[in-house]
Design a protein around this motif. Structure first.
Motif, PDB file in Angstrom:
ATOM      1  N   MET A 166       0.832  -1.208   0.000  1.00  0.00           N
ATOM      2  CA  MET A 166       0.000   0.000   0.000  1.00  0.00           C
ATOM      3  C   MET A 166       0.866   1.257   0.000  1.00  0.00           C
ATOM      4  SD  MET A 166      -3.199  -1.033   2.465  1.00  0.00           S
ATOM      5  CE  MET A 166      -4.145   0.370   1.879  1.00  0.00           C
ATOM      6  N   ILE A 192      -9.191  -3.401 -10.069  1.00  0.00           N
ATOM      7  CA  ILE A 192      -9.178  -3.436  -8.602  1.00  0.00           C
ATOM      8  C   ILE A 192      -7.773  -3.097  -8.134  1.00  0.00           C
ATOM      9  CG2 ILE A 192      -9.327  -4.981  -6.589  1.00  0.00           C
ATOM     10  CD1 ILE A 192     -11.500  -6.503  -8.041  1.00  0.00           C
ATOM     11  N   ASN A 193      -7.668  -2.355  -7.044  1.00  0.00           N
ATOM     12  CA  ASN A 193      -6.369  -2.033  -6.450  1.00  0.00           C
ATOM     13  C   ASN A 193      -5.799  -3.302  -5.818  1.00  0.00           C
ATOM     14  OD1 ASN A 193      -4.178  -1.142  -4.953  1.00  0.00           O
ATOM     15  ND2 ASN A 193      -5.208   0.691  -4.204  1.00  0.00           N
ATOM     16  N   THR A 246      -5.567  -3.984  -2.018  1.00  0.00           N
ATOM     17  CA  THR A 246      -6.694  -4.521  -1.253  1.00  0.00           C
ATOM     18  C   THR A 246      -6.490  -6.010  -0.978  1.00  0.00           C
ATOM     19  OG1 THR A 246      -8.175  -2.927  -2.292  1.00  0.00           O
ATOM     20  CG2 THR A 246      -9.196  -4.814  -1.197  1.00  0.00           C
ATOM     21  N   LEU A 296      -3.675  -6.425   1.569  1.00  0.00           N
ATOM     22  CA  LEU A 296      -4.062  -5.975   2.908  1.00  0.00           C
ATOM     23  C   LEU A 296      -4.902  -7.046   3.599  1.00  0.00           C
ATOM     24  CD1 LEU A 296      -4.293  -3.882   5.151  1.00  0.00           C
ATOM     25  CD2 LEU A 296      -6.256  -2.904   3.930  1.00  0.00           C
ATOM     26  N   VAL A 297      -5.921  -7.554   2.910  1.00  0.00           N
ATOM     27  CA  VAL A 297      -6.776  -8.598   3.494  1.00  0.00           C
ATOM     28  C   VAL A 297      -5.955  -9.857   3.781  1.00  0.00           C
ATOM     29  CG1 VAL A 297      -8.753 -10.111   3.064  1.00  0.00           C
ATOM     30  CG2 VAL A 297      -8.843  -7.698   2.380  1.00  0.00           C
ATOM     31  N   LEU A 355     -14.449  -7.453  -6.823  1.00  0.00           N
ATOM     32  CA  LEU A 355     -13.838  -7.198  -5.523  1.00  0.00           C
ATOM     33  C   LEU A 355     -14.185  -8.266  -4.493  1.00  0.00           C
ATOM     34  CD1 LEU A 355     -12.151  -5.291  -3.761  1.00  0.00           C
ATOM     35  CD2 LEU A 355     -14.260  -4.032  -3.246  1.00  0.00           C
ATOM     36  N   ILE A 364     -11.497 -10.544  -2.356  1.00  0.00           N
ATOM     37  CA  ILE A 364     -11.381 -10.431  -0.894  1.00  0.00           C
ATOM     38  C   ILE A 364     -11.535 -11.794  -0.222  1.00  0.00           C
ATOM     39  CG2 ILE A 364     -12.549  -9.540   1.167  1.00  0.00           C
ATOM     40  CD1 ILE A 364     -13.047  -6.953  -0.363  1.00  0.00           C
TER      41      ILE A 364
END
Length: 385
Positions: A149, A231-232, A235, A238-239, A284, A288
């Motif tokens: 990030m 999509i970034n 993300t 991070l998850v 997304l 995730i």
């Protein structure tokens, strides 16, 4: 209960957090850097493969050197050249030069990370090995949450020049912290010739190799896959990192209490499920869910496999054991990155992640067939002795 949280353990964790944060700055951004140089998806896979395969060549010799001469000099000089490599990326202007620099970077990675990880095994009490390796892995977990990030943010608000300078600064900061840390190790006098491999370790290391093939696919191609569905990629990571944070300490304690095999097998099954979810993801939500499952599965399996590897190794060969483990991991990432680069180019990301799932399934089958029995035999001998 033996003490785990010593000053040395905490300082080594902090040093690795900083070092890996600098390393993971490049995770979502380096493929974009290669594209800016005029490279293709195959070049992205090749760059990752050259880095890790270089580390593979050096790690076995590093392990023997650590057991023979100690950890500290190899740890510090490895980190010096790691920082130099980060700085030199700012001067790269072609694919050929970039690939040459990946060789230096991979060698420095082999020396620094093998030496640090071996030093940590010297510090952690044997009865809390799974827990200790789980917590130490948290440094890499947090780095994977922060680094990608931060890397994307720096690139959006600055440039590749700013990105590489920040990575260099973090590498130097880690070097200073580790330099200030006293690590216990006294080489044995009259040691025999330097060893680079221990045959007792192969059941775990082969299983790890196939797990690492999938990891290479995740780290190399999730940024490009995420971009393709708008999509970034930060993300996902991070998850994934948050799930790892939950999984590692808990799984480490379970492996100490129930045995490594009882953690490894269910974790590998969960990892297969995560990759199958990712292969069908088109938005997304799917990304995730896949990241959550992958973090829980891989985050539990990896430290338990490392604890199992150390259990199978003679105490005087911890350097060789750590090097063998990291060599298998690097070899899997490198071979996987190169092979999966061609899979991606000629098929698609869905097929790529399905191939990753098959690789982890092979890992689970090999562990059940060969490693589980050897671990049980080692536990029986330890209890009998």
């Amino acid at each position: 209960m033996e003490r785990l949280w010593t000053k040395t353990f905490i300082q080594m964790m902090a040093g690795m957090l900083i070092l890996f944060t600098g390393f993971y700055l490049l995770l979502p951004t380096f493929p974009l850097f290669i594209k800016e140089l005029g490279g293709s998806d195959a070049h992205v896979g090749l760059a990752a493969g050259v880095f890790t395969l270089t580390a593979v060549v050096f790690r076995p010799f590093v392990g023997g050197l650590l057991d023979r001469y100690g950890r500290r000099p190899f740890m510090l000089w490895g980190m010096v050249f790691f920082a130099v490599s980060m700085y030199l990326y700012d001067w790269v202007g072609s694919i050929a030069v970039m690939l040459a620099l990946r060789v230096l970077h991979g060698a420095s990675w082999a020396f620094s990370t093998t030496a640090v990880s071996t030093s940590v095994t010297d510090i952690i009490p044997t009865t809390r090995r799974g827990e200790g390796m789980g917590w130490f892995g948290m440094a890499m977990t947090l780095a994977m949450a922060i680094g990608p990030m931060l890397g994307v943010w720096v690139l959006q608000n600055s440039s590749f020049h700013g990105l590489f300078l920040l990575a260099t600064a973090l590498s130097v900061a880690a070097l200073i912290l580790v330099f200030a840390t006293k690590t216990p190790f006294t080489p044995k006098a009259g040691a025999k010739k330097m060893g680079i491999f221990e045959k007792a370790l192969w059941p775990v290391t082969v299983s790890l190799f196939f797990l690492a093939v999938a990891y290479g696919g995740i780290t190399t191609f999730v940024p490009l896959f995420a971009a393709s569905i708008q999509i970034n990629s930060g993300t996902f990571f991070l998850v994934y990192a948050l799930a790892l944070t939950l999984a590692r300490p808990f799984a480490g304690k379970l492996s100490d209490r129930l045995g490594e095999a009882n953690v490894i097998v269910p974790s590998l099954v969960l990892t297969v499920a995560s990759l199958l979810v990712l292969s069908f993801a088109n938005g997304l939500f799917g990304v995730i869910v896949a990241a959550l499952l992958y973090g829980l599965g891989f985050g539990s399996a990896q430290p338990a496999l490392q604890a199992a590897n150390l259990r199978l190794a003679p105490p005087e060969k911890r350097g060789v054991a750590t090097a063998s483990f990291m060599t298998a991991f690097d070899l899997g990432i490198g071979a996987g990155s190169i092979a999966l680069g061609w899979v991606s180019q000629y098929t698609g990301y869905g097929v790529l992640f399905t191939v990753c799932a098959v690789s982890v399934a092979i890992s689970a089958l090999l562990f059940l067939a060969f490693a589980k029995r050897k671990l049980a035999q080692r536990v029986e001998r330890t209890e009998a002795g």
